[in-house]
Every structure is written in C-alpha cells, then in structure tokens.
Design a protein around this motif. Structure first.
Motif, PDB file in Angstrom:
ATOM      1  N   GLU A  72       0.844  -1.188   0.000  1.00 16.43           N
ATOM      2  CA  GLU A  72       0.000   0.000   0.000  1.00 16.43           C
ATOM      3  C   GLU A  72       0.880   1.238   0.000  1.00 16.43           C
ATOM      4  O   GLU A  72       1.825   1.331   0.775  1.00 16.43           O
ATOM      5  CB  GLU A  72      -0.885   0.033   1.251  1.00 16.43           C
ATOM      6  CG  GLU A  72      -1.928  -1.050   1.301  1.00 16.43           C
ATOM      7  CD  GLU A  72      -3.158  -0.743   0.464  1.00 16.43           C
ATOM      8  OE1 GLU A  72      -3.356   0.427   0.069  1.00 16.43           O
ATOM      9  OE2 GLU A  72      -3.908  -1.691   0.194  1.00 16.43           O
ATOM     10  N   LEU A  73       0.560   2.191  -0.860  1.00 14.84           N
ATOM     11  CA  LEU A  73       1.259   3.469  -0.871  1.00 14.84           C
ATOM     12  C   LEU A  73       0.643   4.335   0.221  1.00 14.84           C
ATOM     13  O   LEU A  73      -0.520   4.701   0.156  1.00 14.84           O
ATOM     14  CB  LEU A  73       1.117   4.138  -2.238  1.00 14.84           C
ATOM     15  CG  LEU A  73       1.805   5.478  -2.417  1.00 14.84           C
ATOM     16  CD1 LEU A  73       3.309   5.348  -2.253  1.00 14.84           C
ATOM     17  CD2 LEU A  73       1.472   6.071  -3.773  1.00 14.84           C
ATOM     18  N   VAL A  74       1.428   4.620   1.255  1.00 15.75           N
ATOM     19  CA  VAL A  74       0.937   5.401   2.385  1.00 15.75           C
ATOM     20  C   VAL A  74       1.073   6.889   2.098  1.00 15.75           C
ATOM     21  O   VAL A  74       0.141   7.660   2.306  1.00 15.75           O
ATOM     22  CB  VAL A  74       1.702   5.045   3.685  1.00 15.75           C
ATOM     23  CG1 VAL A  74       1.254   5.921   4.839  1.00 15.75           C
ATOM     24  CG2 VAL A  74       1.513   3.580   4.020  1.00 15.75           C
ATOM     25  N   ILE A  81       9.090   8.210  -0.355  1.00 15.57           N
ATOM     26  CA  ILE A  81       7.921   7.340  -0.522  1.00 15.57           C
ATOM     27  C   ILE A  81       7.809   6.451   0.714  1.00 15.57           C
ATOM     28  O   ILE A  81       8.812   5.903   1.176  1.00 15.57           O
ATOM     29  CB  ILE A  81       8.094   6.457  -1.777  1.00 15.57           C
ATOM     30  CG1 ILE A  81       8.265   7.325  -3.023  1.00 15.57           C
ATOM     31  CG2 ILE A  81       6.936   5.482  -1.931  1.00 15.57           C
ATOM     32  CD1 ILE A  81       8.805   6.575  -4.226  1.00 15.57           C
ATOM     33  N   VAL A  82       6.594   6.296   1.239  1.00 13.38           N
ATOM     34  CA  VAL A  82       6.345   5.414   2.380  1.00 13.38           C
ATOM     35  C   VAL A  82       5.412   4.297   1.924  1.00 13.38           C
ATOM     36  O   VAL A  82       4.333   4.568   1.387  1.00 13.38           O
ATOM     37  CB  VAL A  82       5.719   6.178   3.568  1.00 13.38           C
ATOM     38  CG1 VAL A  82       5.460   5.223   4.734  1.00 13.38           C
ATOM     39  CG2 VAL A  82       6.599   7.323   4.005  1.00 13.38           C
ATOM     40  N   LEU A  83       5.838   3.049   2.124  1.00 13.73           N
ATOM     41  CA  LEU A  83       5.055   1.875   1.750  1.00 13.73           C
ATOM     42  C   LEU A  83       4.751   1.017   2.968  1.00 13.73           C
ATOM     43  O   LEU A  83       5.566   0.920   3.889  1.00 13.73           O
ATOM     44  CB  LEU A  83       5.822   1.017   0.737  1.00 13.73           C
ATOM     45  CG  LEU A  83       6.155   1.625  -0.609  1.00 13.73           C
ATOM     46  CD1 LEU A  83       6.971   0.632  -1.429  1.00 13.73           C
ATOM     47  CD2 LEU A  83       4.920   2.027  -1.360  1.00 13.73           C
ATOM     48  N   TYR A  84       3.571   0.355   2.942  1.00 18.12           N
ATOM     49  CA  TYR A  84       3.172  -0.543   4.022  1.00 18.12           C
ATOM     50  C   TYR A  84       2.608  -1.824   3.428  1.00 18.12           C
ATOM     51  O   TYR A  84       1.868  -1.797   2.437  1.00 18.12           O
ATOM     52  CB  TYR A  84       2.098   0.097   4.904  1.00 18.12           C
ATOM     53  CG  TYR A  84       1.447  -0.884   5.856  1.00 18.12           C
ATOM     54  CD1 TYR A  84       2.092  -1.297   7.005  1.00 18.12           C
ATOM     55  CD2 TYR A  84       0.190  -1.422   5.583  1.00 18.12           C
ATOM     56  CE1 TYR A  84       1.511  -2.208   7.868  1.00 18.12           C
ATOM     57  CE2 TYR A  84      -0.395  -2.336   6.444  1.00 18.12           C
ATOM     58  CZ  TYR A  84       0.270  -2.723   7.586  1.00 18.12           C
ATOM     59  OH  TYR A  84      -0.298  -3.637   8.424  1.00 18.12           O
ATOM     60  N   LYS A  85       2.955  -2.929   4.050  1.00 12.22           N
ATOM     61  CA  LYS A  85       2.345  -4.216   3.720  1.00 12.22           C
ATOM     62  C   LYS A  85       2.379  -5.069   4.974  1.00 12.22           C
ATOM     63  O   LYS A  85       3.435  -5.221   5.598  1.00 12.22           O
ATOM     64  CB  LYS A  85       3.103  -4.919   2.603  1.00 12.22           C
ATOM     65  CG  LYS A  85       2.482  -6.239   2.192  1.00 12.22           C
ATOM     66  CD  LYS A  85       3.265  -6.879   1.065  1.00 12.22           C
ATOM     67  CE  LYS A  85       2.655  -8.212   0.680  1.00 12.22           C
ATOM     68  NZ  LYS A  85       3.466  -8.877  -0.339  1.00 12.22           N
TER      69      LYS A  85
END
Length: 103
Positions: A72-74, A81-85
C-alpha cells in the motif's frame, strides 16, 4: 485499501524511519522490487528516497513500486515514498492498525 485514519497512523510511525532504498537515474527495475518485497515482509513499513538525478515523478514511482510489490502506498512527500504491507508471517507482525469505522 487503507482508511485515512490508518494512513495517518502509519505516517506517524514512519516519521522516524530512515529510507532504506534509493531510486536513482536508472529508475525502478525487477531487482529493486524484489529487494523491497523482501524488506517489507520483515519490516512492514519502509521509506524509499528518490534521488535528485532521477527524472521520474516520485508519485509515479511510488504507485509503480507499490503495485509491483503488492504493498500500500501510504505517502509521497517530496522525494520520499512510504510503503506498508502487513507481514504474512505472524512472527514479523509488529504494527497494529486502527480498526476501520463500521458503516
């Protein structure tokens, strides 16, 4: 899909993180995506920085990497860029997201 409340929570957690990957003038490639997938499985939340010599738009890079890595692009702020999974293995799960509001 993350709610606004969940994204806000993840942004606050990501504030103190240092970027662990950099996207340079070569842009993204399969090897970078593979490394991001491996790192995000263990960490759940990561930052990626886009270097000044990269001509691509950071928002496009964020969307492309998030889709390729299944994350997920936070947030995209400036060239970060901050990503979460969520981790698939229980032992790596550290982040507890706020519950989505029932409708």
């Amino acid at each position: 899909m993350l709610t606004g409340k969940q994204k806000r929570h993840l942004r606050s957690l990501a504030h103190h993180l240092q970027p662990i990957f950099q996207v340079g003038k070569g842009g993204t490639n399969d090897q970078l995506v593979r490394h991001i997938e491996e790192a995000i499985e263990v960490r759940e939340l990561i930052k990626i920085s886009v270097l000044n010599n990269c001509m691509d738009d950071p928002r496009e890079i964020g969307a492309e990497v998030a889709e390729a890595a299944g994350a997920e692009l936070v947030q995209v702020i400036g060239k970060t860029i901050v990503l979460y999974k969520q981790a698939t293995e229980e032992k790596y799960r550290k982040i507890e997201l706020p519950k989505a509001a029932a409708k």
